[in-house]
Design a protein around this motif. Structure first.
Motif, PDB file in Angstrom:
ATOM      1  N   PRO A  90      23.481  75.523   8.491  1.00 34.94           N
ATOM      2  CA  PRO A  90      24.501  74.189   8.023  1.00 34.94           C
ATOM      3  C   PRO A  90      25.825  74.726   7.467  1.00 34.94           C
ATOM      4  CG  PRO A  90      22.239  73.719   7.358  1.00 34.94           C
ATOM      5  CD  PRO A  90      22.266  75.317   7.740  1.00 34.94           C
TER       6      PRO A  90
ATOM      7  N   GLU B 154      19.760  72.543  16.572  1.00 28.21           N
ATOM      8  CA  GLU B 154      20.874  72.154  15.634  1.00 28.21           C
ATOM      9  C   GLU B 154      22.000  73.319  15.712  1.00 28.21           C
ATOM     10  OE1 GLU B 154      19.530  71.670  11.446  1.00 28.21           O
ATOM     11  OE2 GLU B 154      17.630  70.391  12.234  1.00 28.21           O
TER      12      GLU B 154
ATOM     13  N   ALA C  29      22.675  65.993  12.718  1.00 31.25           N
ATOM     14  CA  ALA C  29      21.602  65.240  11.961  1.00 31.25           C
ATOM     15  C   ALA C  29      21.387  64.425  13.071  1.00 31.25           C
ATOM     16  CB  ALA C  29      21.796  64.863  10.724  1.00 31.25           C
TER      17      ALA C  29
ATOM     18  N   GLU D 154      27.643  67.995   9.745  1.00 26.85           N
ATOM     19  CA  GLU D 154      26.482  67.937   9.708  1.00 26.85           C
ATOM     20  C   GLU D 154      25.718  66.689   9.766  1.00 26.85           C
ATOM     21  OE1 GLU D 154      24.629  70.570   9.409  1.00 26.85           O
ATOM     22  OE2 GLU D 154      26.382  71.790   9.428  1.00 26.85           O
TER      23      GLU D 154
ATOM     24  N   ARG E 116      21.579  68.070   3.798  1.00 25.91           N
ATOM     25  CA  ARG E 116      21.190  67.960   4.941  1.00 25.91           C
ATOM     26  C   ARG E 116      22.338  66.669   5.531  1.00 25.91           C
ATOM     27  NH1 ARG E 116      18.154  70.375   8.015  1.00 25.91           N
ATOM     28  NH2 ARG E 116      17.476  68.555   9.279  1.00 25.91           N
TER      29      ARG E 116
END
Length: 142
Positions: A32, A84, A135, A131, A37
């Motif tokens: 990331p 991701e 997500a 991010e 998160r």
């Protein structure tokens, strides 16, 4: 009056903050860009926001949006098609995967030639926004 002005104002770039360092491994940025998160609901809001991001070119599972893009792949099932890290690279700098892509480099400032004066030296999206979108997109499993 202020609402009309707000609607006619072009989206603001993410700012002049320094870009977070990242490493590309194969076809992905596995780590990331932030220590936190991403937020799924903020990511969805960014995806369907017409002023600056995804829905201008992509379609997807957004029933409340009457007009969706048809220039790029449908985002439905994104979480099944890409990891991701793969999604992160596509948002950060899709041109690393396809030099002829029309998708903007949302988190790159170097080597770009056709950039409006307001955007020069600034990423379109912040690391946090990248991010958030990642997500959300990984939840799209169709």
């Amino acid at each position: 009056m202020w609402l009309a002005a707000a609607l006619l104002t072009p989206p603001a770039p993410a700012g002049a903050q320094a870009l977070q360092p990242y490493a590309v491994v194969g076809d992905a940025i596995p780590e990331p860009l932030t220590n936190a998160r991403g937020d799924i609901s903020r990511g969805r809001a960014l995806v369907v926001e017409r002023s600056s991001t995804c829905i201008l070119c992509h379609s997807g599972p957004f029933p409340e949006q009457k007009f969706q893009g048809d220039l790029a792949p449908d985002l439905s099932g994104s979480g099944n098609r890409w990891s991701e890290g793969q999604l992160r690279l596509r948002l950060v700098d899709a041109s690393r995967l396809n030099a002829a892509t029309i998708m903007p480099s949302y988190y790159r400032v170097d080597g770009l030639t056709r950039v409006g004066a307001l955007w020069r030296g600034k990423p379109i999206l912040s690391a946090e926004q990248i991010e958030d979108i990642v997500a959300y997109l990984v939840t799209l499993r169709e």
